[in-house]
Design a protein around this motif. Structure first.
Motif, PDB file in Angstrom:
ATOM      1  N   LYS A  66       0.839  -1.193   0.000  1.00  0.00           N
ATOM      2  CA  LYS A  66       0.000   0.000   0.000  1.00  0.00           C
ATOM      3  C   LYS A  66       0.882   1.253   0.000  1.00  0.00           C
ATOM      4  CE  LYS A  66      -3.597  -2.320   2.716  1.00  0.00           C
ATOM      5  NZ  LYS A  66      -4.354  -2.308   4.000  1.00  0.00           N
ATOM      6  N   LYS A  67       0.372   2.330  -0.569  1.00  0.00           N
ATOM      7  CA  LYS A  67       1.089   3.597  -0.615  1.00  0.00           C
ATOM      8  C   LYS A  67       0.323   4.667   0.159  1.00  0.00           C
ATOM      9  CE  LYS A  67       4.213   1.982  -3.457  1.00  0.00           C
ATOM     10  NZ  LYS A  67       5.622   1.752  -3.018  1.00  0.00           N
ATOM     11  N   ASP A  68       1.068   5.552   0.830  1.00  0.00           N
ATOM     12  CA  ASP A  68       0.430   6.646   1.546  1.00  0.00           C
ATOM     13  C   ASP A  68       0.349   7.875   0.644  1.00  0.00           C
ATOM     14  OD1 ASP A  68       2.964   7.803   1.494  1.00  0.00           O
ATOM     15  OD2 ASP A  68       3.362   7.432   3.626  1.00  0.00           O
ATOM     16  N   SER A  69      -0.041   9.014   1.220  1.00  0.00           N
ATOM     17  CA  SER A  69      -0.235  10.230   0.437  1.00  0.00           C
ATOM     18  C   SER A  69       1.059  10.754  -0.175  1.00  0.00           C
ATOM     19  CB  SER A  69      -0.866  11.318   1.318  1.00  0.00           C
ATOM     20  OG  SER A  69      -0.029  11.610   2.425  1.00  0.00           O
ATOM     21  N   GLN A  70       2.199  10.313   0.346  1.00  0.00           N
ATOM     22  CA  GLN A  70       3.496  10.724  -0.193  1.00  0.00           C
ATOM     23  C   GLN A  70       4.057   9.699  -1.180  1.00  0.00           C
ATOM     24  OE1 GLN A  70       4.880  11.424   4.110  1.00  0.00           O
ATOM     25  NE2 GLN A  70       6.133  12.879   2.969  1.00  0.00           N
ATOM     26  N   GLY A  71       3.273   8.655  -1.452  1.00  0.00           N
ATOM     27  CA  GLY A  71       3.733   7.623  -2.370  1.00  0.00           C
ATOM     28  C   GLY A  71       4.705   6.648  -1.734  1.00  0.00           C
ATOM     29  N   LEU A  72       4.737   6.607  -0.413  1.00  0.00           N
ATOM     30  CA  LEU A  72       5.638   5.721   0.321  1.00  0.00           C
ATOM     31  C   LEU A  72       4.871   4.526   0.871  1.00  0.00           C
ATOM     32  CD1 LEU A  72       7.478   8.522   2.329  1.00  0.00           C
ATOM     33  CD2 LEU A  72       8.398   7.287   0.337  1.00  0.00           C
ATOM     34  N   ALA A  73       5.604   3.460   1.182  1.00  0.00           N
ATOM     35  CA  ALA A  73       4.973   2.306   1.815  1.00  0.00           C
ATOM     36  C   ALA A  73       4.286   2.747   3.098  1.00  0.00           C
ATOM     37  CB  ALA A  73       6.020   1.231   2.108  1.00  0.00           C
ATOM     38  N   VAL A  74       3.085   2.228   3.328  1.00  0.00           N
ATOM     39  CA  VAL A  74       2.301   2.619   4.498  1.00  0.00           C
ATOM     40  C   VAL A  74       3.015   2.177   5.769  1.00  0.00           C
ATOM     41  CG1 VAL A  74       0.178   2.146   5.775  1.00  0.00           C
ATOM     42  CG2 VAL A  74       0.079   2.679   3.325  1.00  0.00           C
ATOM     43  N   ARG A  75       3.153   3.118   6.687  1.00  0.00           N
ATOM     44  CA  ARG A  75       3.753   2.827   7.995  1.00  0.00           C
ATOM     45  C   ARG A  75       2.632   2.660   9.020  1.00  0.00           C
ATOM     46  NH1 ARG A  75       7.026   8.202   7.253  1.00  0.00           N
ATOM     47  NH2 ARG A  75       5.527   8.267   5.520  1.00  0.00           N
ATOM     48  N   TYR A  76       2.774   1.674   9.904  1.00  0.00           N
ATOM     49  CA  TYR A  76       1.702   1.416  10.878  1.00  0.00           C
ATOM     50  C   TYR A  76       2.282   0.776  12.138  1.00  0.00           C
ATOM     51  CZ  TYR A  76       1.898  -3.558   9.578  1.00  0.00           C
ATOM     52  OH  TYR A  76       2.313  -4.844   9.372  1.00  0.00           O
ATOM     53  N   ASP A  77       1.425   0.599  13.135  1.00  0.00           N
ATOM     54  CA  ASP A  77       1.791  -0.038  14.406  1.00  0.00           C
ATOM     55  C   ASP A  77       2.970   0.675  15.081  1.00  0.00           C
ATOM     56  OD1 ASP A  77       1.367  -1.825  16.435  1.00  0.00           O
ATOM     57  OD2 ASP A  77       2.598  -3.417  15.567  1.00  0.00           O
ATOM     58  N   SER A  78       2.808   1.971  15.267  1.00  0.00           N
ATOM     59  CA  SER A  78       3.850   2.790  15.900  1.00  0.00           C
ATOM     60  C   SER A  78       3.935   2.488  17.400  1.00  0.00           C
ATOM     61  CB  SER A  78       3.531   4.273  15.685  1.00  0.00           C
ATOM     62  OG  SER A  78       4.463   5.103  16.325  1.00  0.00           O
ATOM     63  N   ARG A  79       5.178   2.373  17.900  1.00  0.00           N
ATOM     64  CA  ARG A  79       5.438   2.117  19.321  1.00  0.00           C
ATOM     65  C   ARG A  79       6.738   2.811  19.733  1.00  0.00           C
ATOM     66  NH1 ARG A  79       1.083  -0.032  18.690  1.00  0.00           N
ATOM     67  NH2 ARG A  79       0.312  -2.002  19.553  1.00  0.00           N
ATOM     68  N   VAL A  80       6.853   3.125  21.022  1.00  0.00           N
ATOM     69  CA  VAL A  80       8.106   3.645  21.569  1.00  0.00           C
ATOM     70  C   VAL A  80       8.642   2.626  22.570  1.00  0.00           C
ATOM     71  CG1 VAL A  80       9.259   5.530  22.784  1.00  0.00           C
ATOM     72  CG2 VAL A  80       7.284   6.014  21.318  1.00  0.00           C
ATOM     73  N   TYR A  81       9.897   2.229  22.386  1.00  0.00           N
ATOM     74  CA  TYR A  81      10.547   1.261  23.274  1.00  0.00           C
ATOM     75  C   TYR A  81      11.739   1.913  23.974  1.00  0.00           C
ATOM     76  CZ  TYR A  81       8.232  -2.745  20.959  1.00  0.00           C
ATOM     77  OH  TYR A  81       7.313  -3.649  20.464  1.00  0.00           O
ATOM     78  N   LEU A  82      12.002   1.511  25.205  1.00  0.00           N
ATOM     79  CA  LEU A  82      13.312   1.765  25.790  1.00  0.00           C
ATOM     80  C   LEU A  82      14.307   0.882  25.073  1.00  0.00           C
ATOM     81  CD1 LEU A  82      12.555   1.812  29.642  1.00  0.00           C
ATOM     82  CD2 LEU A  82      12.860   3.781  28.110  1.00  0.00           C
ATOM     83  N   MET A  83      15.471   1.424  24.736  1.00  0.00           N
ATOM     84  CA  MET A  83      16.459   0.627  24.020  1.00  0.00           C
ATOM     85  C   MET A  83      16.861  -0.613  24.811  1.00  0.00           C
ATOM     86  SD  MET A  83      20.119   1.772  22.346  1.00  0.00           S
ATOM     87  CE  MET A  83      19.404   2.539  20.880  1.00  0.00           C
ATOM     88  N   ARG A  84      16.863  -0.516  26.134  1.00  0.00           N
ATOM     89  CA  ARG A  84      17.248  -1.662  26.960  1.00  0.00           C
ATOM     90  C   ARG A  84      16.247  -2.809  26.818  1.00  0.00           C
ATOM     91  NH1 ARG A  84      18.888  -0.808  31.804  1.00  0.00           N
ATOM     92  NH2 ARG A  84      19.284   1.438  31.676  1.00  0.00           N
ATOM     93  N   ASP A  85      15.036  -2.515  26.320  1.00  0.00           N
ATOM     94  CA  ASP A  85      14.017  -3.542  26.120  1.00  0.00           C
ATOM     95  C   ASP A  85      13.891  -3.963  24.656  1.00  0.00           C
ATOM     96  OD1 ASP A  85      13.354  -3.432  28.843  1.00  0.00           O
ATOM     97  OD2 ASP A  85      11.887  -1.826  28.512  1.00  0.00           O
ATOM     98  N   TYR A  86      14.643  -3.305  23.782  1.00  0.00           N
ATOM     99  CA  TYR A  86      14.560  -3.601  22.352  1.00  0.00           C
ATOM    100  C   TYR A  86      15.358  -4.869  22.036  1.00  0.00           C
ATOM    101  CZ  TYR A  86      13.407  -1.895  17.646  1.00  0.00           C
ATOM    102  OH  TYR A  86      12.868  -1.731  16.394  1.00  0.00           O
ATOM    103  N   THR A  87      15.128  -5.433  20.847  1.00  0.00           N
ATOM    104  CA  THR A  87      15.784  -6.705  20.495  1.00  0.00           C
ATOM    105  C   THR A  87      16.260  -6.685  19.050  1.00  0.00           C
ATOM    106  OG1 THR A  87      13.723  -7.737  19.717  1.00  0.00           O
ATOM    107  CG2 THR A  87      14.255  -7.967  22.078  1.00  0.00           C
ATOM    108  N   ASP A  88      17.098  -7.642  18.723  1.00  0.00           N
ATOM    109  CA  ASP A  88      17.548  -7.828  17.338  1.00  0.00           C
ATOM    110  C   ASP A  88      16.368  -8.141  16.426  1.00  0.00           C
ATOM    111  OD1 ASP A  88      20.499  -7.571  17.519  1.00  0.00           O
ATOM    112  OD2 ASP A  88      20.347  -9.326  18.809  1.00  0.00           O
ATOM    113  N   ALA A  89      15.431  -8.943  16.932  1.00  0.00           N
ATOM    114  CA  ALA A  89      14.269  -9.332  16.123  1.00  0.00           C
ATOM    115  C   ALA A  89      13.416  -8.119  15.770  1.00  0.00           C
ATOM    116  CB  ALA A  89      13.444 -10.373  16.869  1.00  0.00           C
ATOM    117  N   LEU A  90      13.199  -7.220  16.739  1.00  0.00           N
ATOM    118  CA  LEU A  90      12.423  -6.013  16.464  1.00  0.00           C
ATOM    119  C   LEU A  90      13.140  -5.119  15.452  1.00  0.00           C
ATOM    120  CD1 LEU A  90      11.167  -5.130  20.073  1.00  0.00           C
ATOM    121  CD2 LEU A  90       9.719  -5.706  18.108  1.00  0.00           C
TER     122      LEU A  90
END
Length: 413
Positions: free
Chosen positions: A354-378
């Protein structure tokens, strides 16, 4: 003669009889009472009263970067809403909520007007965030906001006025938005008996909106300049124990500190400001202590990067929450101690079908993580990989390459 002697012997016997039989033997209690006069007896109540010893006061402060109301962030909140709500930002900020709520005071840059739905909710390039975004930040624990940034007039003077009015009705402290009549009314917060003054400035407004507030307007844009800074820091020092100044400054996507940033940071140190917090580059900048003319120390964070965004590149995904303690010792002397950056990652996914209004791939499921809780998989599934591949190690390196080791958390040392 015998009669006189007999009388004498009789008197002597009577004396012995009186001392021996009529005088009871002395007890231990009697001995104590005899040796200790009544005036020196201990009182019936013997509770000891210890003098109060003054102790230090410690206030834990957390300062976050740019909270950007991109379309995809707002769309995520719309998708999470339930029970008739339009938006729910709770899950977006859940990853940082424990850290923020545990601070005594928490600050963030709201990088979008909240001018009301009547002006149209919108993302880049002319932002207008829903009220629920700010409510989500408050629920996460933020209680100090600045609205002084290059997007503050994205909805014109009306959006600016509505944003000020909205914040003034909330149980938070807002800086960076003023009428001319109250521009020198220094905003303060009091915590544990310590008064903290807060000043907010921007060095730029987006070109298409720079004239939206006219010279005759009742409102004023808090552009950074030496005259206002000197006057308002002096006023702040009269009414508060601590002075914190925030600037929207620097160059987007550039890690290097500019001469303008250096100028205002040094001026703040010379004026005796305690902490300087910087925003706008959307990448992390350095942190240091500057020494002022009087020998004082000023903590300066040149750029805290992004708190929440769906920008396109890995370097924009990393931000910092700067934590520090404001300490007032038993003699009333204030110091800023234990400054540490807590890195955060703005995470999202993409749908390349899907494309957004700027012609870019649609971005979704926004989240903020502490880096100490982030992972290689994410990191591997992060949508920004569509515009430049990166790993979790690359994200960590953005912090370690641009932050002095003394301010790094243990897990990055």
């Amino acid at each position: 003669m015998k009669k006189v002697l007999s009388v004498f012997l009789l008197l002597a016997m009577l004396c012995l009889f009186g001392c021996g039989d009529k005088q009871p033997a002395a007890t231990t209690e009697d001995t104590i009472r005899t040796e200790q006069p009544e005036a020196t007896l201990a009182p019936l109540v013997t509770e000891a009263t210890t003098p109060t010893v003054p102790t230090e006061t410690r206030i834990h402060f957390a300062a976050a970067g740019d909270n950007i109301a991109h379309d995809s962030v707002v769309a995520t909140a719309a998708g999470l809403a339930k029970d008739g709500e339009k938006y729910d930002f709770t899950a977006i900020y859940a990853g940082i909520a424990d850290l923020i709520s545990s601070a005594d005071l928490a600050f963030v840059n709201q990088e979008a007007p909240v001018g009301g739905e009547e002006l149209g909710i919108s993302g880049y390039p002319n932002f207008n965030a829903p009220h629920e975004m700010v409510e989500g930040l408050i629920d996460a624990g933020f209680d100090i906001f600045t609205i002084a940034n290059n997007h503050m007039l994205d909805k014109g003077e009306k959006g600016y006025a509505n944003t000020i009015e909205y914040f003034n009705g909330l149980p938070v402290t807002m800086i960076g938005g003023y009428t001319k009549s109250d521009y020198d009314n220094i905003r303060t917060v009091e915590c544990k008996g310590v008064k903290i003054a807060l000043l907010g400035y921007t060095t730029l407004i987006n070109y298409s909106h720079k004239n939206d507030v006219s010279a005759s307007s009742a409102y004023v844009v808090p552009y950074a300049n030496e005259a206002d800074l000197k006057r308002q820091v002096a006023l702040a020092k009269e009414c508060a124990d601590v002075v914190i100044v925030t600037f929207h400054w620097g160059t987007e996507d550039v890690f290097t500190v500019t001469p303008e940033q250096q100028k205002y940071a040094k001026l703040c140190a010379d004026l005796g400001v305690d902490v300087v917090l910087g925003h706008h580059p959307h990448v992390v900048g350095g942190v240091e202590y500057l020494t002022g003319e009087s020998g004082n120390k000023t903590l300066v964070a040149y750029s805290l990067g992004n708190l929440c965004s769906t920008m396109l590149y890995g370097k924009n995904m990393v931000g910092e929450i700067l934590t520090f303690d404001i300490v007032k010792d038993a003699d009333g002397i204030i110091t800023v101690e234990n400054a540490v950056v807590e890195p955060v990652v703005s995470h999202y996914k993409t749908d390349t079908s899907k494309k957004d209004s700027q012609g870019l791939a649609v971005r979704y499921d926004s989240r903020v993580y502490l880096m100490r809780d982030y992972t290689d998989a994410l990191a591997a599934e992060h949508g920004a990989n569509n515009w430049g591949k990166f790993t979790f190690s690359d994200l960590k390196k953005l912090i370690t390459d641009n932050t002095s080791p003394e301010f790094l958390p243990d897990f990055l040392k």
